[in-house]
Each structure stands twice: as C-alpha cells, then as structure tokens.
Motif scaffolding. Structure first.
Motif, PDB file in Angstrom:
ATOM      1  N   VAL A 108       0.847  -1.189   0.000  1.00  0.00           N
ATOM      2  CA  VAL A 108       0.000   0.000   0.000  1.00  0.00           C
ATOM      3  C   VAL A 108       0.880   1.235   0.000  1.00  0.00           C
ATOM      4  CG1 VAL A 108      -1.764   1.288   1.249  1.00  0.00           C
ATOM      5  CG2 VAL A 108      -1.807  -1.210   1.246  1.00  0.00           C
ATOM      6  N   PRO A 109       0.795   2.088  -1.017  1.00  0.00           N
ATOM      7  CA  PRO A 109       1.622   3.293  -1.045  1.00  0.00           C
ATOM      8  C   PRO A 109       1.230   4.256   0.055  1.00  0.00           C
ATOM      9  CG  PRO A 109      -0.026   3.362  -2.785  1.00  0.00           C
ATOM     10  CD  PRO A 109      -0.115   1.989  -2.163  1.00  0.00           C
ATOM     11  N   GLY A 110       2.101   5.197   0.367  1.00  0.00           N
ATOM     12  CA  GLY A 110       1.856   6.126   1.457  1.00  0.00           C
ATOM     13  C   GLY A 110       0.596   6.937   1.282  1.00  0.00           C
ATOM     14  N   ASP A 111       0.194   7.216   0.026  1.00  0.00           N
ATOM     15  CA  ASP A 111      -1.013   7.996  -0.197  1.00  0.00           C
ATOM     16  C   ASP A 111      -2.169   7.118  -0.662  1.00  0.00           C
ATOM     17  OD1 ASP A 111       0.005   7.338  -2.631  1.00  0.00           O
ATOM     18  OD2 ASP A 111      -0.211   9.327  -3.530  1.00  0.00           O
ATOM     19  N   GLY A 112      -2.044   5.789  -0.490  1.00  0.00           N
ATOM     20  CA  GLY A 112      -3.088   4.869  -0.910  1.00  0.00           C
ATOM     21  C   GLY A 112      -3.956   4.437   0.253  1.00  0.00           C
ATOM     22  N   VAL A 113      -4.881   3.520  -0.028  1.00  0.00           N
ATOM     23  CA  VAL A 113      -5.772   3.012   1.001  1.00  0.00           C
ATOM     24  C   VAL A 113      -5.825   1.496   0.924  1.00  0.00           C
ATOM     25  CG1 VAL A 113      -7.206   5.083   1.038  1.00  0.00           C
ATOM     26  CG2 VAL A 113      -7.808   3.196  -0.488  1.00  0.00           C
ATOM     27  N   GLU A 114      -6.220   0.895   2.034  1.00  0.00           N
ATOM     28  CA  GLU A 114      -6.505  -0.537   2.066  1.00  0.00           C
ATOM     29  C   GLU A 114      -8.006  -0.743   1.920  1.00  0.00           C
ATOM     30  OE1 GLU A 114      -4.447  -2.986   5.183  1.00  0.00           O
ATOM     31  OE2 GLU A 114      -4.102  -0.974   5.974  1.00  0.00           O
ATOM     32  N   VAL A 115      -8.392  -1.814   1.257  1.00  0.00           N
ATOM     33  CA  VAL A 115      -9.793  -2.192   1.137  1.00  0.00           C
ATOM     34  C   VAL A 115      -9.912  -3.644   1.578  1.00  0.00           C
ATOM     35  CG1 VAL A 115     -11.777  -2.456  -0.385  1.00  0.00           C
ATOM     36  CG2 VAL A 115     -10.145  -0.594  -0.782  1.00  0.00           C
ATOM     37  N   ILE A 116     -10.667  -3.889   2.652  1.00  0.00           N
ATOM     38  CA  ILE A 116     -10.855  -5.240   3.179  1.00  0.00           C
ATOM     39  C   ILE A 116     -12.296  -5.649   2.904  1.00  0.00           C
ATOM     40  CG2 ILE A 116     -10.803  -6.695   5.236  1.00  0.00           C
ATOM     41  CD1 ILE A 116      -8.763  -4.683   6.406  1.00  0.00           C
ATOM     42  N   VAL A 117     -12.467  -6.683   2.098  1.00  0.00           N
ATOM     43  CA  VAL A 117     -13.787  -7.105   1.648  1.00  0.00           C
ATOM     44  C   VAL A 117     -14.276  -8.269   2.502  1.00  0.00           C
ATOM     45  CG1 VAL A 117     -15.142  -7.936  -0.303  1.00  0.00           C
ATOM     46  CG2 VAL A 117     -13.231  -6.359  -0.693  1.00  0.00           C
ATOM     47  N   LEU A 118     -15.491  -8.124   3.039  1.00  0.00           N
ATOM     48  CA  LEU A 118     -16.129  -9.165   3.834  1.00  0.00           C
ATOM     49  C   LEU A 118     -17.264  -9.792   3.033  1.00  0.00           C
ATOM     50  CD1 LEU A 118     -16.492  -7.192   7.192  1.00  0.00           C
ATOM     51  CD2 LEU A 118     -14.671  -8.786   6.580  1.00  0.00           C
ATOM     52  N   PRO A 119     -17.604 -11.051   3.302  1.00  0.00           N
ATOM     53  CA  PRO A 119     -18.764 -11.649   2.627  1.00  0.00           C
ATOM     54  C   PRO A 119     -20.062 -11.008   3.109  1.00  0.00           C
ATOM     55  CG  PRO A 119     -17.912 -13.127   4.317  1.00  0.00           C
ATOM     56  CD  PRO A 119     -16.934 -11.993   4.222  1.00  0.00           C
ATOM     57  N   VAL A 120     -21.086 -11.007   2.258  1.00  0.00           N
ATOM     58  CA  VAL A 120     -22.386 -10.465   2.666  1.00  0.00           C
ATOM     59  C   VAL A 120     -22.977 -11.303   3.796  1.00  0.00           C
ATOM     60  CG1 VAL A 120     -24.743  -9.990   1.904  1.00  0.00           C
ATOM     61  CG2 VAL A 120     -22.813  -9.447   0.401  1.00  0.00           C
ATOM     62  N   ALA A 121     -22.890 -12.635   3.676  1.00  0.00           N
ATOM     63  CA  ALA A 121     -23.354 -13.540   4.737  1.00  0.00           C
ATOM     64  C   ALA A 121     -22.197 -13.760   5.706  1.00  0.00           C
ATOM     65  CB  ALA A 121     -23.824 -14.859   4.135  1.00  0.00           C
ATOM     66  N   LYS A 122     -22.275 -13.133   6.866  1.00  0.00           N
ATOM     67  CA  LYS A 122     -21.170 -13.187   7.820  1.00  0.00           C
ATOM     68  C   LYS A 122     -21.712 -13.139   9.237  1.00  0.00           C
ATOM     69  CE  LYS A 122     -20.346  -8.195   7.243  1.00  0.00           C
ATOM     70  NZ  LYS A 122     -21.523  -7.997   6.360  1.00  0.00           N
ATOM     71  N   GLU A 123     -20.822 -13.299  10.212  1.00  0.00           N
ATOM     72  CA  GLU A 123     -21.228 -13.396  11.613  1.00  0.00           C
ATOM     73  C   GLU A 123     -21.216 -12.052  12.335  1.00  0.00           C
ATOM     74  OE1 GLU A 123     -19.385 -17.921  12.122  1.00  0.00           O
ATOM     75  OE2 GLU A 123     -18.573 -16.267  13.298  1.00  0.00           O
ATOM     76  N   VAL A 124     -20.689 -11.014  11.710  1.00  0.00           N
ATOM     77  CA  VAL A 124     -20.591  -9.701  12.340  1.00  0.00           C
ATOM     78  C   VAL A 124     -21.109  -8.637  11.382  1.00  0.00           C
ATOM     79  CG1 VAL A 124     -18.619 -10.321  13.786  1.00  0.00           C
ATOM     80  CG2 VAL A 124     -18.219  -9.369  11.511  1.00  0.00           C
ATOM     81  N   THR A 125     -21.517  -7.496  11.931  1.00  0.00           N
ATOM     82  CA  THR A 125     -21.863  -6.359  11.085  1.00  0.00           C
ATOM     83  C   THR A 125     -20.584  -5.680  10.604  1.00  0.00           C
ATOM     84  OG1 THR A 125     -21.933  -4.830  12.961  1.00  0.00           O
ATOM     85  CG2 THR A 125     -23.997  -5.957  12.373  1.00  0.00           C
ATOM     86  N   ASP A 126     -20.726  -4.837   9.598  1.00  0.00           N
ATOM     87  CA  ASP A 126     -19.569  -4.077   9.130  1.00  0.00           C
ATOM     88  C   ASP A 126     -19.024  -3.178  10.239  1.00  0.00           C
ATOM     89  OD1 ASP A 126     -19.722  -5.170   6.550  1.00  0.00           O
ATOM     90  OD2 ASP A 126     -21.166  -3.648   5.911  1.00  0.00           O
ATOM     91  N   SER A 127     -19.919  -2.660  11.082  1.00  0.00           N
ATOM     92  CA  SER A 127     -19.477  -1.797  12.181  1.00  0.00           C
ATOM     93  C   SER A 127     -18.627  -2.565  13.184  1.00  0.00           C
ATOM     94  CB  SER A 127     -20.691  -1.185  12.896  1.00  0.00           C
ATOM     95  OG  SER A 127     -21.426  -0.356  12.029  1.00  0.00           O
ATOM     96  N   GLU A 128     -19.080  -3.769  13.564  1.00  0.00           N
ATOM     97  CA  GLU A 128     -18.288  -4.569  14.499  1.00  0.00           C
ATOM     98  C   GLU A 128     -16.955  -4.960  13.880  1.00  0.00           C
ATOM     99  OE1 GLU A 128     -18.495  -8.634  17.263  1.00  0.00           O
ATOM    100  OE2 GLU A 128     -20.240  -8.036  16.065  1.00  0.00           O
ATOM    101  N   ALA A 129     -16.978  -5.305  12.594  1.00  0.00           N
ATOM    102  CA  ALA A 129     -15.731  -5.666  11.917  1.00  0.00           C
ATOM    103  C   ALA A 129     -14.748  -4.501  11.917  1.00  0.00           C
ATOM    104  CB  ALA A 129     -16.024  -6.115  10.488  1.00  0.00           C
ATOM    105  N   ALA A 130     -15.249  -3.277  11.753  1.00  0.00           N
ATOM    106  CA  ALA A 130     -14.378  -2.103  11.742  1.00  0.00           C
ATOM    107  C   ALA A 130     -13.757  -1.866  13.118  1.00  0.00           C
ATOM    108  CB  ALA A 130     -15.163  -0.874  11.291  1.00  0.00           C
ATOM    109  N   VAL A 131     -14.562  -2.009  14.180  1.00  0.00           N
ATOM    110  CA  VAL A 131     -14.027  -1.852  15.534  1.00  0.00           C
ATOM    111  C   VAL A 131     -13.036  -2.974  15.838  1.00  0.00           C
ATOM    112  CG1 VAL A 131     -14.609  -1.828  17.993  1.00  0.00           C
ATOM    113  CG2 VAL A 131     -16.061  -0.610  16.351  1.00  0.00           C
ATOM    114  N   ASP A 132     -13.383  -4.200  15.456  1.00  0.00           N
ATOM    115  CA  ASP A 132     -12.470  -5.329  15.662  1.00  0.00           C
ATOM    116  C   ASP A 132     -11.134  -5.091  14.964  1.00  0.00           C
ATOM    117  OD1 ASP A 132     -14.385  -6.643  17.139  1.00  0.00           O
ATOM    118  OD2 ASP A 132     -14.892  -8.108  15.580  1.00  0.00           O
ATOM    119  N   LEU A 133     -11.194  -4.545  13.759  1.00  0.00           N
ATOM    120  CA  LEU A 133      -9.966  -4.281  13.012  1.00  0.00           C
ATOM    121  C   LEU A 133      -9.089  -3.278  13.755  1.00  0.00           C
ATOM    122  CD1 LEU A 133      -8.294  -4.678  10.401  1.00  0.00           C
ATOM    123  CD2 LEU A 133      -9.567  -2.748   9.432  1.00  0.00           C
TER     124      LEU A 133
END
Length: 264
Positions: A108-133
């Motif tokens: 990841v370059p210094g001015d770039g971003v990371e994108v972490i893709v989760l499955p739609v069917a999963k055990e956590v919400t996107d919000s919980e996944a973000a806090v967990d991360l």
C-alpha cells in the motif's frame, strides 16, 4: 483545534502502535451531520481512520479521508485500493489481540488506502468488523462516528459492542451529532463539559450501587440506580467536569442534545 468538516489527512500507517494511539471509525447511521460539522475536534490525535461500508458516504460529507475501508459493500460501492479479503467471523478481543484480522500491506503506497472485503453472509456487522480491526491493530482509544441512528437492531447491536470491549483496555465511544455514548465499570470517571447539553446515566445489565455524582445539576451520594429506572436521564454538567463514581454494576454514559428535525 480543527473543525470536524475540515479535511482529515489519511495515510497507511504500517509502524508500531503506541499505547496512547487513537483510531477513528466512521460507519453509517449518523444523525445530525450538520451539528457534527459545527463541533470542534482535534483530529491530530487520530493515527488511523477506518471506514465501514456506508460510512464512506458519511466520511465524504464530513471531509474525512480514510486509511482503510472494510465491509461487504452492499450499501456503497467498493473503493479502489489494495484489496484484501477476510472471513467475517466473530472473534473475541483476546483472539483479536493475539491474531490480527489483517496486517497493513507493504504494497500500500503512502497515499493509498486498504480495502478489506467481507462476505455479505457473515457473523458480524460491518461496524463490528471495523471496531475489531482497530483493536486487532493495537488501538485502544477508538471513537466511532455513526451507528446510533437508523435501524434499531443495528443501534442496539452497536451498544452491545461496547459490552464486548468493556473488560479490555479499550476505550470505546459511539458518537453522532446528538449523542456520545460509552460504557464504564466501577470506579471514578471524569467527564468534561462539552457541546452536548444533557448527561444521562443508564444501568446496563443490573443495578448500579454506590453512585455518587459531582459537578452536575442533580446530585446523588452513595445511591443505588436500579436497572430499568430513568432516574439518571436528562442530568446536566454544571462544572468544567463532572465526576461519576460507583462501586458495582455498569453504566451507559450518554452525552446528548435535542434532535432538530429540520436542517439536519
């Protein structure tokens, strides 16, 4: 002090995280964006900004530039960036501390971003996944913008995330234009007076005993606040700081202001 709506520079931080490092998480379900923009925040204390799925729309409105995007992206388009995939499983804070969900890629370059893709069917919400991360990468001061408005099941679930991290070193707050909420255990807690007019205390999972308040409009001493009671709602901080102390139980501490329906 910078304004909430000013540009927040974001870049991938691949180094070690110090004990006092702060992470900002932005998710959907934000009430009072205009009120949030009017507040003053010091963003120089946030070393990492994580955006959960539809939180990217909130971040764009607030002028925040995230370092990491995470989610299934069923609500907003997947951003361009260095893409990784995660399984979306439920993990305890202990597991997250030992084995991070992902580690920042050197690609990841210094001015770039990371994108972490989760499955739609999963055990956590996107919000919980973000806090967990955030927690898995070593951050222990985590502020979450959003997650308190919109669907009630998401809002209640987000309050449950406070309980998930209550017995860890993490200091977690949920924030939007009208509310700022945290969950605290027994001890003495200092709450500075802020832009939110009201100050409420709500027992979370049982009676709160030995409650003593100082620096508030309504005072109690060695009081038992019974679960299910609204006695702790709509107090006000009258001093520079309020002091909340209690001996047993857990308290939701909510700083709030009235909702303005027009011109949100």
């Amino acid at each position: 002090m910078t304004k909430m709506c000013e540009y927040l520079d974001g870049s991938a931080k691949n180094g070690a995280v110090s004990a006092g490092s702060r992470c900002l998480v932005v998710v959907g379900g934000v009430q009072g964006l205009r009120a949030l923009c009017a507040d003053s925040w010091d963003f120089s204390t946030y070393e990492l900004v994580i955006c959960g799925d539809s939180g990217q729309d909130v971040a764009r409105t607030l002028g925040i530039n995230p370092d990491v995007y995470i989610g299934d992206f069923d609500s907003s388009p997947r951003p361009a960036g260095q893409t990784e995939f995660a399984d979306g499983r439920t993990r305890s804070p202990e597991t997250l501390a030992a084995v991070p969900i992902t580690t920042p890629s050197d690609a990841v370059p210094g001015d770039g971003v990371e994108v972490i893709v989760l499955p739609v069917a999963k055990e956590v919400t996107d919000s919980e996944a973000a806090v967990d991360l955030a927690y898995s990468r070593g951050y222990r001061h985590i502020d979450v913008i959003g997650g308190l408005g919109g669907r009630l099941d998401h809002t209640l679930g987000n309050l449950g995330i406070l309980a998930k991290y209550a017995h860890t070193p993490a200091r977690l707050r949920w924030i939007d234009g009208y509310n700022m909420v945290s969950l605290v255990g027994p001890g003495t807690h200092t709450v500075p007076r802020n832009d939110y007019h009201y100050f409420g205390l709500i027992p979370f999972d049982g009676d709160v005993q030995g409650l003593t308040l100082a620096g508030t409009r309504y005072l109690v001493e060695d009081f038992t606040l019974v679960r299910g009671s609204t006695r702790g709602v709509s107090n006000e901080i009258t001093a520079q700081c309020a002091t909340v102390s209690f001996t047993s139980g857990r308290l939701l501490m909510a700083s709030s202001r009235d909702l303005q329906i027009s011109g949100q």
